[in-house]
Design a protein around this motif. Structure first.
Motif, PDB file in Angstrom:
ATOM      1  N   UNK A 123      46.668  21.153 -35.226  1.00  0.00           N
ATOM      2  CA  UNK A 123      47.661  21.998 -35.463  1.00  0.00           C
ATOM      3  C   UNK A 123      48.425  21.707 -37.321  1.00  0.00           C
ATOM      4  N   UNK A 124      47.837  22.335 -38.105  1.00  0.00           N
ATOM      5  CA  UNK A 124      48.202  22.108 -39.449  1.00  0.00           C
ATOM      6  C   UNK A 124      49.905  22.136 -39.538  1.00  0.00           C
ATOM      7  N   UNK A 125      49.718  21.575 -41.034  1.00  0.00           N
ATOM      8  CA  UNK A 125      51.160  21.641 -41.720  1.00  0.00           C
ATOM      9  C   UNK A 125      51.539  21.619 -42.807  1.00  0.00           C
ATOM     10  N   UNK A 136      47.657  17.613 -40.497  1.00  0.00           N
ATOM     11  CA  UNK A 136      47.629  18.189 -39.098  1.00  0.00           C
ATOM     12  C   UNK A 136      48.191  16.817 -38.335  1.00  0.00           C
ATOM     13  N   UNK A 137      48.556  17.662 -37.644  1.00  0.00           N
ATOM     14  CA  UNK A 137      48.601  17.379 -36.258  1.00  0.00           C
ATOM     15  C   UNK A 137      47.633  17.057 -35.133  1.00  0.00           C
ATOM     16  N   UNK A 138      46.988  16.333 -34.679  1.00  0.00           N
ATOM     17  CA  UNK A 138      45.822  15.902 -34.039  1.00  0.00           C
ATOM     18  C   UNK A 138      45.676  15.263 -32.663  1.00  0.00           C
ATOM     19  N   UNK A 173      53.670  17.410 -40.018  1.00  0.00           N
ATOM     20  CA  UNK A 173      52.613  16.646 -41.660  1.00  0.00           C
ATOM     21  C   UNK A 173      52.936  17.144 -42.390  1.00  0.00           C
ATOM     22  N   UNK A 174      53.635  16.742 -43.482  1.00  0.00           N
ATOM     23  CA  UNK A 174      53.385  17.311 -44.575  1.00  0.00           C
ATOM     24  C   UNK A 174      53.760  16.830 -45.913  1.00  0.00           C
ATOM     25  N   UNK A 175      52.716  17.164 -47.147  1.00  0.00           N
ATOM     26  CA  UNK A 175      52.907  16.341 -48.038  1.00  0.00           C
ATOM     27  C   UNK A 175      54.010  16.331 -48.691  1.00  0.00           C
ATOM     28  N   UNK A 176      54.194  15.041 -49.556  1.00  0.00           N
ATOM     29  CA  UNK A 176      54.917  15.614 -50.495  1.00  0.00           C
ATOM     30  C   UNK A 176      54.477  16.487 -52.139  1.00  0.00           C
ATOM     31  N   UNK A 177      55.931  16.816 -52.596  1.00  0.00           N
ATOM     32  CA  UNK A 177      55.155  17.636 -54.131  1.00  0.00           C
ATOM     33  C   UNK A 177      54.837  16.654 -55.111  1.00  0.00           C
ATOM     34  N   UNK A 178      53.874  15.305 -54.880  1.00  0.00           N
ATOM     35  CA  UNK A 178      53.317  14.494 -55.965  1.00  0.00           C
ATOM     36  C   UNK A 178      52.075  13.690 -54.499  1.00  0.00           C
ATOM     37  N   UNK A 179      52.135  14.525 -54.136  1.00  0.00           N
ATOM     38  CA  UNK A 179      50.838  13.794 -53.110  1.00  0.00           C
ATOM     39  C   UNK A 179      50.402  12.629 -52.338  1.00  0.00           C
ATOM     40  N   UNK A 180      51.811  11.505 -52.558  1.00  0.00           N
ATOM     41  CA  UNK A 180      52.033  10.502 -52.351  1.00  0.00           C
ATOM     42  C   UNK A 180      51.799   9.957 -51.278  1.00  0.00           C
ATOM     43  N   UNK A 217      68.540  16.097 -32.895  1.00  0.00           N
ATOM     44  CA  UNK A 217      66.555  16.433 -32.509  1.00  0.00           C
ATOM     45  C   UNK A 217      66.377  16.905 -33.109  1.00  0.00           C
ATOM     46  N   UNK A 218      65.300  16.257 -34.663  1.00  0.00           N
ATOM     47  CA  UNK A 218      65.118  16.716 -36.080  1.00  0.00           C
ATOM     48  C   UNK A 218      63.596  17.317 -36.225  1.00  0.00           C
ATOM     49  N   UNK A 219      63.211  18.518 -36.195  1.00  0.00           N
ATOM     50  CA  UNK A 219      61.838  19.253 -36.529  1.00  0.00           C
ATOM     51  C   UNK A 219      61.291  19.198 -37.803  1.00  0.00           C
ATOM     52  N   UNK A 220      60.358  19.160 -38.299  1.00  0.00           N
ATOM     53  CA  UNK A 220      59.687  19.369 -39.666  1.00  0.00           C
ATOM     54  C   UNK A 220      60.356  19.692 -40.545  1.00  0.00           C
TER      55      UNK A 220
END
Length: 294
Positions: A123-125, A136-138, A173-180, A217-220
């Motif tokens: 599941x891509x994010x 992604x979430x496996x 699951x999502x990357x930060x803008x600096x990719x770190x 309940x916090x998401x995304x």
């Protein structure tokens, strides 16, 4: 089967100014249930899914334009646009992630994910800032037990890298803008089932850092282009998972840890599952699903 509108329900796409919280209704339909807007890197268009397909919509004008998926099984609301703006990555209901060209005449879709067995779904994010990795979430089903963990995968092909390995439900699951960093939501901070909060962890692994600590309940979590803010969907206390058709809040987590409620809508699933900031960091796009009697 793709999710459908209920009797008396509409799907409404709003663009919201983050500073003023002023919403602008861009598109509405009482026939197509569309979800999860992505903003193109040049700021000109939005990408949404609906009825198993993928559509593009101009930010300021125009109608929906369907994107050719080349025979991919119907897709869900987990999709992102690569940083070059020429490729969309989509999660199919067959459990795999595909790269799809957005320009006319593009080559046919390419499967990106590896074959991790019949009981594993991707599941891509998120896509990394340089476009070379996907987050992604496996979801693995073993002996009737479901486990979800955070993974990254090279776009060009190669081995999956598993970043979490535990029984705590994870998503988004999502990357930060600096990719770190990888931002995600998880139940690892609570003993109450379904009580997800926001976290981040290094792309090289390590102990996740909890970012929200409240009764909702916090998401995304979606980091802003400059990395100073997180937009996210906040469900009422006691919500299990991220259901559709509930009253939710779209919130901003500021760098100093304070939160601002940007909007309250009838929605949930589909409202803001994927990265939805405009490239300037001044607007976000969301979807509401009002009922005639709501």
């Amino acid at each position: 089967m793709a999710r459908q509108l209920r009797n008396g329900q509409r799907a409404e796409l709003y663009v919201i100014d983050v500073e003023t919280a002023e919403p602008t209704l861009r598109y509405s339909s009482d026939t197509l249930l569309f979800e999860a807007p992505n903003w193109s890197p040049d700021g000109s268009s939005l990408l949404i899914n609906g009825d198993g397909g993928l559509f593009q919509l101009g930010v300021d004008a125009g109608e929906l334009q369907e994107i050719f998926l080349g025979g991919i099984a119907e897709i869900n609301n987990d999709h992102v646009i690569g940083p070059d703006g020429r490729t969309a990555f989509v999660s199919s209901e067959d459990g795999h992630i595909y790269a799809v060209g957005l320009a006319a005449g593009s080559a046919g879709p390419r499967r990106v994910t590896n074959d991790n067995g019949p009981h594993f779904k991707h599941y891509l994010h998120g896509v990394s800032p340089d476009g070379s990795w996907l987050a992604y979430i496996g979801l693995a089903l073993n002996d009737g037990q479901v486990r979800t963990n955070v993974y990254v995968l090279p776009v060009a092909g190669g081995a999956d890298v598993q970043l979490t390995d535990d029984a705590h439900p994870d998503d988004g699951a999502e990357f930060s803008p600096d990719g770190q960093w990888i931002y995600f939501n998880s139940e690892r901070g609570s003993t109450v089932p379904g009580h997800a909060q926001l976290f981040r962890m290094s792309v090289s692994g390590g102990t996740p850092e909890q970012l929200t600590h409240d009764e909702r309940v916090n998401w995304f979590p979606h980091p802003s282009p400059d990395g100073t803010r997180l937009a996210y969907v906040s469900f009422p206390p006691g919500t299990l998972g991220h259901p559709e058709d509930v009253d939710v809040q779209v919130r901003i987590l500021e760098k100093d840890g304070t939160t601002v409620t940007l909007a309250e809508v009838f929605g949930g699933q589909g409202t803001m599952n994927v990265p939805s900031w405009d490239p300037t960091g001044t607007r976000i796009a969301i979807v509401a699903y009002p009922m005639d009697d709501h």
